[in-house]
Design an enzyme around this catalytic site. Sequence first.
Site, PDB file in Angstrom:
ATOM      1  N   GLY A  24      26.027  40.198  -9.859  1.00  0.00           N
ATOM      2  CA  GLY A  24      27.494  40.217 -10.520  1.00  0.00           C
ATOM      3  C   GLY A  24      27.773  39.386  -9.488  1.00  0.00           C
ATOM      4  O   GLY A  24      27.318  38.861  -8.698  1.00  0.00           O
ATOM      5  N   CYS A  25      29.310  39.284  -9.532  1.00  0.00           N
ATOM      6  CA  CYS A  25      30.090  38.260  -8.478  1.00  0.00           C
ATOM      7  C   CYS A  25      29.838  38.797  -6.925  1.00  0.00           C
ATOM      8  O   CYS A  25      30.413  37.613  -6.030  1.00  0.00           O
ATOM      9  CB  CYS A  25      31.488  37.756  -8.725  1.00  0.00           C
ATOM     10  SG  CYS A  25      32.001  39.471  -9.057  1.00  0.00           S
TER      11      CYS A  25
END
Length: 388
Positions: free
Chosen positions: A360-361
């Site tokens: 994910g980010c």
Amino acid sequence: MADKDINRIIAGTFLEMADILETGGETSRAVIALTALGSEHGEDELYRAAAMAANQGIRVKFIGTKSVSYPGVETVCVSSEEEGHKELENLLASGAVQGGVTMHYPFPIGVSTVGRVITPAKGKAMYIATTTGTTALDRVEGLVRNALYGIATAKACGVAEPTVGLLNIDGARQVEIQLQRLQNSGYSIRFATSGRSDGGAVMRGNDLLMGSCDVMVTDSLTGNILMKLFSSYNTGGNYESVGYGYGPGMGENFDKLILIVSRASGAPVVKGAIEFAAELVRGDYQRVFAMELKAAKQAGLDAVLAGCRAQKQAGEPAEAVVQPPKEVVTAEIHGIEILDLEDAVKDLWKENIYAESGMGCTGPVVLLSEAKVEQAKSILIGKGYISE
């Protein structure tokens, strides 16, 4: 007598008067040694730093090849770097100085330095724990200790309840779990909150610039790079102009106050390091460090560190795990170390929960069905992959 000399005498008199007013006449004001040989900017640059610190009321013993005269600065003449370091050791051992600032020191394993920078967004001071040295041979254990060293350093410098952030590097999530264990067992620690919208104690690059925490926990190699960036981003890199240097060596059974600066450190940073040393002396840093370590041990630090050191047995055969039937994965579970990600997925497979690894980010994630999130979280918490 030249006007310049008269002005120096007057300046020295006012410094002594200020010291009497501040201490009530005590003669225990901190004396800090500075080794001047080895700087990329020359000995005169460090002499300028000593004079700047003396103007702030700090007495400095300047260890160099030149005999200089300035109120509050005393010269100790040497002919080489090696001789300068021997003189530093002698001054510390005799009690003639309470701390030293130098460009190199062979810290033993278990000791590392806590730097201090000025963050650009708000001009806030932030402690980088750590910046040189090796705190422990195990990465997670080292980062846990770095957090404690950073907290003790900040408290000794007057930050009563420092907030702690964990830089988003390998090991940060496991360190968060271990520090939460200490917190739940009675150790007082204030976790910082990221300035990013998703919050949390794991800090991103933006938080470095914003100064989202008082103590930023990282490994010493990363911390060393951060110190160089923060101190010289305005100068092109060859002259460190902002901050307080790489900080004091902190560790169990290490009783010398040694602070590190770089060969690229300019007078403003060296002067900041001398001030940093004087603050630690005034704050009785050894007592603060001992109290912090005692509190952590009472909360189970030794058991936490022993758990960090536990490693999988070498050569252990990989267990065959059957993948459950595939499902649509739209939910994410965050907070798992990148090195543990695949093991976490397989442990869910063992419980007949289909999961996939992803990124994910903000870091690694486990992807799975919305319906299985709570069950999966319970399993991952139980196996120590994430915290509650």
